[in-house]
Design an enzyme around this catalytic site. Structure first.
Site, PDB file in Angstrom:
ATOM      1  N   HIS A  12     -36.494  35.869 -13.243  1.00 47.60           N
ATOM      2  CA  HIS A  12     -35.790  36.833 -13.923  1.00 47.60           C
ATOM      3  C   HIS A  12     -34.243  36.664 -13.505  1.00 47.60           C
ATOM      4  O   HIS A  12     -33.999  36.700 -12.877  1.00 47.60           O
ATOM      5  CB  HIS A  12     -36.788  37.650 -13.731  1.00 47.60           C
ATOM      6  N   ASP A  54     -32.752  40.601 -12.607  1.00 45.33           N
ATOM      7  CA  ASP A  54     -32.739  41.922 -13.007  1.00 45.33           C
ATOM      8  C   ASP A  54     -31.872  43.121 -13.512  1.00 45.33           C
ATOM      9  O   ASP A  54     -30.942  42.917 -14.650  1.00 45.33           O
ATOM     10  CB  ASP A  54     -31.976  42.748 -11.739  1.00 45.33           C
ATOM     11  N   HIS A  58     -33.758  34.525 -10.733  1.00 44.92           N
ATOM     12  CA  HIS A  58     -34.535  34.473  -8.702  1.00 44.92           C
ATOM     13  C   HIS A  58     -35.333  34.630  -9.157  1.00 44.92           C
ATOM     14  O   HIS A  58     -36.744  35.773 -10.100  1.00 44.92           O
ATOM     15  CB  HIS A  58     -33.871  35.540  -8.353  1.00 44.92           C
ATOM     16  N   ARG A  60     -33.821  47.599  -1.566  1.00 41.47           N
ATOM     17  CA  ARG A  60     -32.456  47.513  -2.671  1.00 41.47           C
ATOM     18  C   ARG A  60     -32.216  48.248  -3.530  1.00 41.47           C
ATOM     19  O   ARG A  60     -32.208  49.155  -3.485  1.00 41.47           O
ATOM     20  CB  ARG A  60     -33.981  46.716  -3.845  1.00 41.47           C
TER      21      ARG A  60
HETATM   22  C1  SIN Z   1     -36.289  40.773  -6.804  1.00 35.79           C
HETATM   23  O1  SIN Z   1     -37.120  40.536  -8.138  1.00 35.79           O
HETATM   24  O2  SIN Z   1     -35.523  42.083  -6.854  1.00 35.79           O
HETATM   25  C2  SIN Z   1     -36.933  40.730  -6.149  1.00 35.79           C
HETATM   26  C3  SIN Z   1     -36.593  39.686  -4.746  1.00 35.79           C
HETATM   27  C4  SIN Z   1     -37.149  39.461  -3.841  1.00 35.79           C
HETATM   28  O3  SIN Z   1     -38.309  40.213  -3.309  1.00 35.79           O
HETATM   29  O4  SIN Z   1     -37.346  38.438  -3.024  1.00 35.79           O
END
Ligand code: SIN
Length: 295
Positions: free
Chosen positions: A111, A113, A272, A286
């Protein structure tokens, strides 16, 4: 179109940082950076390296949530998640925790973000606080290389096509059910400061132009549910092809986390996927940075 700027094609020289690529397609570790004390000249090189390498990794950082936020704000305003709540004392920072025995792994599908939002996140900054002894890596895929590798025929056919993108929590519920869940989540998100961010469905161009480098990218991720102007059977085949194509191994790099690792990626050119291959505690901080309307 080739509007690529020297940000991605010119000679790469740095005076304050060292750049160590981690894969052929993209991704680099940036050495010689202390994120707790970052002067403007070093930041300028960090930004330049980030635009060029798309995914940049800083090791052995020791920063507080306030210092992480200060670093994030140098890239732009904060993008608030429509239905996830930030930390009580730092609402701009999401704490992503997975405990032993948890079945759900946040972000464990390809995906980009907040693609369901009209202005998806420009960048995401993930800082590792606690990591499993093995596993829990994150994969990244280069959407510039994915676009470049499409045939001219495919580029022509899909050049003006838009995708319809839907937030994960709303994908499986249609019509009224989706709306009810949306209203419920709106209440949950009462602390969100920017109501514009609450939208969880949006149309976006399938091919976008990176607003800073001019490079074309395939703008795809799990939130993309359909392609405007195509029949359902056609959409299924096309999206299946594009999804598989976009994450071909040669377009990917992989980040292994240790406590103190901070990774920053460009959602305008990268997908990612968090790998769900561990059963230990993993705790990350995050922050997402606000983006513009994709064109
Ligand atoms: C995310 O999708 O932002 C998280 C990625 C992760 O936890 O490695």
């Amino acid at each position: 179109m080739d509007g690529t700027t020297t940000a991605t094609t010119g000679p790469e020289t740095y005076n304050h940082i060292e750049v160590k690529p981690i894969a052929g397609t993209m991704g680099a570790e940036l050495l010689g950076v202390d994120l707790a004390a970052l002067d403007d000249a070093t930041f300028d090189e960090v930004y330049k390296a980030w635009l060029r390498h798309q995914v940049v990794v800083f090791r052995d950082q020791d920063i507080t949530p306030d210092q992480q936020l200060a670093f994030a704000l140098r890239f732009g305003g904060i993008h608030h998640h429509p239905y996830m709540k930030g930390m009580d004392d730092h609402p701009d920072v999401l704490e992503i925790v997975k405990e032993p025995g948890d079945n759900y792994t946040f972000g464990s599908s390809w995906h980009t973000d907040q693609m369901f939002n009209p202005q998806p996140a420009k960048a995401t900054m993930l800082y590792a606080k606690e990591t499993p002894s093995a596993g829990g890596d994150t994969l990244f895929a280069n959407m510039h290389d994915a676009y470049d590798a499409l045939s001219d025929g495919m580029k022509d056919m899909l050049s003006d096509v838009k995708t319809w993108c839907v937030g994960d929590r709303f994908k499986r519920a249609g019509g009224l059910a989706r709306n009810e869940r949306y209203q419920g989540n709106l209440k949950m998100a009462a602390k969100v400061r920017d109501p514009g961010n609450l939208q969880t469905e949006s149309a976006h161009p399938l091919f976008r132009t990176h607003p800073e480098t001019g490079r074309m990218a395939l703008f795809l991720g799990g939130h993309a549910q359909t392609l405007h102007g195509f029949e359902e059977a056609e959409v299924e085949s096309l999206l299946n092809f594009l999804r598989a194509h976009s994450v071909r191994p040669e377009f990917t790099c992989r980040v292994n986390w240790k406590p103190g690792t901070l990774t920053l990626w460009d959602n305008r050119s990268v997908q990612h996927h968090a790998i769900a291959d561990y059963n230990e505690r993993r705790r990350m901080h995050r922050i997402t940075i606000a983006g513009d309307t994709p064109v």
